[in-house]
Design a protein around this motif. Structure first.
Motif, PDB file in Angstrom:
ATOM      1  N   LEU A   5      21.088  25.400 -95.809  1.00 30.97           N
ATOM      2  CA  LEU A   5      19.937  24.819 -95.113  1.00 30.97           C
ATOM      3  C   LEU A   5      20.329  24.321 -93.724  1.00 30.97           C
ATOM      4  CD1 LEU A   5      18.355  22.966 -98.143  1.00 30.97           C
ATOM      5  CD2 LEU A   5      17.198  24.714 -96.769  1.00 30.97           C
ATOM      6  N   LYS A   6      21.541  23.778 -93.602  1.00 30.39           N
ATOM      7  CA  LYS A   6      22.006  23.337 -92.281  1.00 30.39           C
ATOM      8  C   LYS A   6      22.172  24.512 -91.333  1.00 30.39           C
ATOM      9  CE  LYS A   6      24.361  19.216 -94.034  1.00 30.39           C
ATOM     10  NZ  LYS A   6      25.657  18.620 -94.408  1.00 30.39           N
ATOM     11  N   VAL A   7      22.662  25.627 -91.853  1.00 30.48           N
ATOM     12  CA  VAL A   7      22.811  26.843 -91.046  1.00 30.48           C
ATOM     13  C   VAL A   7      21.435  27.337 -90.584  1.00 30.48           C
ATOM     14  CG1 VAL A   7      23.491  29.275 -91.109  1.00 30.48           C
ATOM     15  CG2 VAL A   7      24.981  27.539 -92.109  1.00 30.48           C
ATOM     16  N   LEU A   8      20.455  27.304 -91.486  1.00 32.79           N
ATOM     17  CA  LEU A   8      19.099  27.749 -91.139  1.00 32.79           C
ATOM     18  C   LEU A   8      18.460  26.833 -90.100  1.00 32.79           C
ATOM     19  CD1 LEU A   8      17.683  28.763 -94.660  1.00 32.79           C
ATOM     20  CD2 LEU A   8      18.600  30.257 -92.881  1.00 32.79           C
ATOM     21  N   ALA A   9      18.705  25.538 -90.205  1.00 38.68           N
ATOM     22  CA  ALA A   9      18.169  24.586 -89.226  1.00 38.68           C
ATOM     23  C   ALA A   9      18.752  24.854 -87.841  1.00 38.68           C
ATOM     24  CB  ALA A   9      18.466  23.159 -89.673  1.00 38.68           C
ATOM     25  N   PRO A  43       8.918  26.778 -92.147  1.00 38.16           N
ATOM     26  CA  PRO A  43       8.567  25.947 -93.315  1.00 38.16           C
ATOM     27  C   PRO A  43       9.793  25.473 -94.101  1.00 38.16           C
ATOM     28  CG  PRO A  43       7.909  28.252 -93.652  1.00 38.16           C
ATOM     29  CD  PRO A  43       8.307  28.123 -92.230  1.00 38.16           C
ATOM     30  N   ILE A  44      10.839  26.294 -94.141  1.00 38.25           N
ATOM     31  CA  ILE A  44      12.056  25.904 -94.869  1.00 38.25           C
ATOM     32  C   ILE A  44      12.741  24.730 -94.164  1.00 38.25           C
ATOM     33  CG2 ILE A  44      14.322  26.688 -95.680  1.00 38.25           C
ATOM     34  CD1 ILE A  44      13.199  29.555 -95.671  1.00 38.25           C
ATOM     35  N   VAL A  45      12.892  24.867 -92.838  1.00 40.50           N
ATOM     36  CA  VAL A  45      13.598  23.832 -92.076  1.00 40.50           C
ATOM     37  C   VAL A  45      12.776  22.541 -92.020  1.00 40.50           C
ATOM     38  CG1 VAL A  45      14.561  23.223 -89.817  1.00 40.50           C
ATOM     39  CG2 VAL A  45      14.903  25.525 -90.746  1.00 40.50           C
ATOM     40  N   THR A  46      11.449  22.663 -91.920  1.00 41.21           N
ATOM     41  CA  THR A  46      10.585  21.467 -91.928  1.00 41.21           C
ATOM     42  C   THR A  46      10.771  20.696 -93.233  1.00 41.21           C
ATOM     43  OG1 THR A  46       8.946  22.506 -90.476  1.00 41.21           O
ATOM     44  CG2 THR A  46       8.193  20.653 -91.823  1.00 41.21           C
ATOM     45  N   ALA A  47      10.791  21.427 -94.352  1.00 42.55           N
ATOM     46  CA  ALA A  47      10.985  20.776 -95.665  1.00 42.55           C
ATOM     47  C   ALA A  47      12.377  20.147 -95.749  1.00 42.55           C
ATOM     48  CB  ALA A  47      10.799  21.798 -96.779  1.00 42.55           C
ATOM     49  N   PHE A  48      13.381  20.827 -95.187  1.00 44.39           N
ATOM     50  CA  PHE A  48      14.750  20.293 -95.206  1.00 44.39           C
ATOM     51  C   PHE A  48      14.852  19.005 -94.394  1.00 44.39           C
ATOM     52  CE2 PHE A  48      19.200  20.583 -93.327  1.00 44.39           C
ATOM     53  CZ  PHE A  48      19.807  20.002 -94.430  1.00 44.39           C
ATOM     54  N   ARG A  49      14.179  18.961 -93.247  1.00 43.65           N
ATOM     55  CA  ARG A  49      14.226  17.749 -92.417  1.00 43.65           C
ATOM     56  C   ARG A  49      13.506  16.575 -93.094  1.00 43.65           C
ATOM     57  NH1 ARG A  49      13.694  21.297 -86.859  1.00 43.65           N
ATOM     58  NH2 ARG A  49      15.949  21.613 -86.620  1.00 43.65           N
ATOM     59  N   ALA A  86      13.645  14.255-105.467  1.00 48.25           N
ATOM     60  CA  ALA A  86      13.579  15.180-106.608  1.00 48.25           C
ATOM     61  C   ALA A  86      12.528  16.262-106.369  1.00 48.25           C
ATOM     62  CB  ALA A  86      13.264  14.410-107.887  1.00 48.25           C
ATOM     63  N   ARG A  87      11.357  15.845-105.870  1.00 44.99           N
ATOM     64  CA  ARG A  87      10.287  16.811-105.591  1.00 44.99           C
ATOM     65  C   ARG A  87      10.702  17.790-104.494  1.00 44.99           C
ATOM     66  NH1 ARG A  87       6.930  16.607-101.566  1.00 44.99           N
ATOM     67  NH2 ARG A  87       7.278  14.378-101.182  1.00 44.99           N
ATOM     68  N   MET A  88      11.323  17.255-103.427  1.00 48.55           N
ATOM     69  CA  MET A  88      11.700  18.114-102.305  1.00 48.55           C
ATOM     70  C   MET A  88      12.817  19.086-102.668  1.00 48.55           C
ATOM     71  SD  MET A  88      11.572  15.388 -99.174  1.00 48.55           S
ATOM     72  CE  MET A  88      10.025  14.588 -98.713  1.00 48.55           C
ATOM     73  N   GLU A  89      13.715  18.673-103.558  1.00 53.97           N
ATOM     74  CA  GLU A  89      14.772  19.591-103.998  1.00 53.97           C
ATOM     75  C   GLU A  89      14.165  20.803-104.700  1.00 53.97           C
ATOM     76  OE1 GLU A  89      17.569  17.379-106.317  1.00 53.97           O
ATOM     77  OE2 GLU A  89      18.666  16.634-104.549  1.00 53.97           O
ATOM     78  N   ILE A  94      12.531  26.685-104.258  1.00 52.68           N
ATOM     79  CA  ILE A  94      11.500  27.730-104.226  1.00 52.68           C
ATOM     80  C   ILE A  94      11.480  28.417-102.862  1.00 52.68           C
ATOM     81  CG2 ILE A  94       9.002  28.123-104.244  1.00 52.68           C
ATOM     82  CD1 ILE A  94       8.861  25.907-106.445  1.00 52.68           C
ATOM     83  N   LEU A  95      11.559  27.616-101.788  1.00 47.26           N
ATOM     84  CA  LEU A  95      11.532  28.186-100.434  1.00 47.26           C
ATOM     85  C   LEU A  95      12.733  29.085-100.164  1.00 47.26           C
ATOM     86  CD1 LEU A  95      10.292  25.061 -98.439  1.00 47.26           C
ATOM     87  CD2 LEU A  95       9.083  27.248 -98.634  1.00 47.26           C
ATOM     88  N   LEU A  96      13.854  28.828-100.838  1.00 43.33           N
ATOM     89  CA  LEU A  96      15.060  29.628-100.617  1.00 43.33           C
ATOM     90  C   LEU A  96      15.149  30.859-101.513  1.00 43.33           C
ATOM     91  CD1 LEU A  96      17.764  26.851-100.144  1.00 43.33           C
ATOM     92  CD2 LEU A  96      16.938  28.449 -98.414  1.00 43.33           C
ATOM     93  N   LEU A  97      14.176  31.038-102.419  1.00 49.17           N
ATOM     94  CA  LEU A  97      14.183  32.243-103.250  1.00 49.17           C
ATOM     95  C   LEU A  97      14.076  33.479-102.355  1.00 49.17           C
ATOM     96  CD1 LEU A  97      11.760  31.265-106.168  1.00 49.17           C
ATOM     97  CD2 LEU A  97      14.234  31.620-106.325  1.00 49.17           C
ATOM     98  N   PRO A  98      14.750  34.578-102.732  1.00 44.01           N
ATOM     99  CA  PRO A  98      14.676  35.804-101.915  1.00 44.01           C
ATOM    100  C   PRO A  98      13.230  36.251-101.727  1.00 44.01           C
ATOM    101  CG  PRO A  98      16.326  36.019-103.640  1.00 44.01           C
ATOM    102  CD  PRO A  98      15.580  34.757-103.916  1.00 44.01           C
ATOM    103  N   LYS A  99      12.892  36.579-100.503  1.00 43.85           N
ATOM    104  CA  LYS A  99      11.532  37.038-100.192  1.00 43.85           C
ATOM    105  C   LYS A  99      11.401  38.531-100.472  1.00 43.85           C
ATOM    106  CE  LYS A  99       9.824  33.202 -98.232  1.00 43.85           C
ATOM    107  NZ  LYS A  99      10.882  32.274 -98.593  1.00 43.85           N
TER     108      LYS A  99
END
Length: 355
Positions: A5-9, A43-49, A86-89, A94-99
């Motif tokens: 997630l840090k790499v994606l950010a 959306p992935i990075v927003t959720a991570f932040r 817990a919810r965000m994890e 889910i957001l990191l599942l292969p598209k």
């Protein structure tokens, strides 16, 4: 997970900088590629932040516990932060599942009558109407590529294109055998009959996705005909394209222009060939999937439409709703959302089992 997630950010920050360059749009293809990547990462990075912020709140609240005056407030913030984390994890997993690489694509839908003769063809027309009404509700465009009508207004076969936002992601689970139980218009005794119709959903293939060597094609022309076989066109504008290596045949007679029919037939052929290639590659994966959702097995009975009980049942996920005519009028979101949720849950389970 968090290192990724840090790499994606960091990558999103880099993309934002590159997208602000004044010369970016000198190369429209490059700009479109960068924009598409940015839209996927955002959306992935927003959720991570948001997750990182919740972690900071947790740390602050833990520190505040030592202050007697702030202890009660700190405990409330601590509980809230733990709940949020817990919810965000779960959301991040889910957001990191292969598209699915095809999710953004337009599609071709092929509906064919199966067991049940004329009644099956009539139900094929009902399904075509259902999908076009659903497309209208979502602001998608539809275009008939080819159809073979019966005298009573059914379809032996109809092929149509659906174009719009993330069409494949919503309709990819429609492939399979659709069963109808009702009293046919042709039944004089009032008995309920069971008929089947098959649906195939193919992602649209660009020329870059699948190259077809012109030497592998045989192209024949013939006169278009309507229901019952009567000629509706005095010129040979209808086109039959055969891909010789695979013996895949596509016909198109919907346009009066031979050139337009050929163009449509080649587009459908490309989609069919790409679909067959992907299906072969995924065969082993599908065989190992515990869930039947999304396997794309077109011999599988996926859904029953029961008219006497006003019932629609999707057999893959055990979902039954009693709003038959709403569904047939294009109200498909409840079923589609449930199928997407079941598929996502299965993929999440598999990713956790595989570490």
């Amino acid at each position: 997970m968090f290192e990724k997630l840090k790499v994606l950010a960091a990558r999103l920050d880099e993309l934002e900088m590159r997208l602000s360059a004044p010369d970016l749009y000198d190369d429209p293809d490059r700009a479109a590629k960068l924009l598409r990547e940015r839209n996927e990462l955002e959306p992935i990075v927003t959720a991570f932040r948001e997750y990182e912020q919740a972690q900071r709140t947790l740390a602050d609240a833990t520190e505040m516990l030592s202050d007697p005056d702030m202890k009660e407030l700190a405990q409330e913030e601590l509980q809230q932060a733990k709940s949020d984390i817990a919810r965000m994890e779960d959301e991040l997993k889910i957001l990191l599942l292969p598209k699915d690489p095809n999710d953004e694509k337009n599609i071709y839908v092929e509906i064919r009558g199966g067991a049940g003769g004329e009644e099956s063809a009539l139900f094929a027309a009902d399904l075509y109407r259902m999908y076009t009404m659903y497309a209208d509700k979502r602001g998608w465009q539809t275009e008939v590529m080819n159809k073979s009508e019966t005298e009573l207004g059914g379809y032996k076969e109809i092929v149509f294109r659906v174009a719009g936002d993330k069409v494949y992601s919503r309709l990819k689970f429609e492939s399979g055998v659709h069963r109808v139980q009702r009293v046919p218009e042709t039944e004089s005794q009032g008995r309920v009959h069971t008929s089947t119709t098959t649906v195939a959903v193919l992602p649209e293939a660009e020329e870059l996705d699948f190259y077809i060597d012109p030497k592998d094609l045989r192209i024949d022309t013939f006169r278009a005909s309507g229901a019952g076989g009567q000629h509706i066109n005095k010129t040979s504008s209808a086109i039959r394209v055969t891909h010789i290596p695979t013996n895949t045949v596509v016909e198109c007679q919907d346009e009066r222009s031979q050139y337009k029919n050929k163009d449509k037939a080649l587009r459908v052929l490309r989609a069919r060939l790409l679909d067959a290639k992907v299906a072969a590659q995924n065969a082993e994966i599908a065989a190992n999937r515990k869930s039947q959702v999304g396997t794309g097995d077109r011999s599988e009975r996926i859904r029953t439409y029961n008219y006497p009980q006003l019932r629609v049942t999707d057999h893959r996920i055990g979902l039954t709703i009693y709003r038959l005519f709403d569904v047939l009028n294009g109200d498909l979101d409840e079923i589609i959302d449930a199928l997407i949720a079941a598929d996502r849950a299965e993929k999440l389970k598999e990713s956790m089992e595989n570490g």
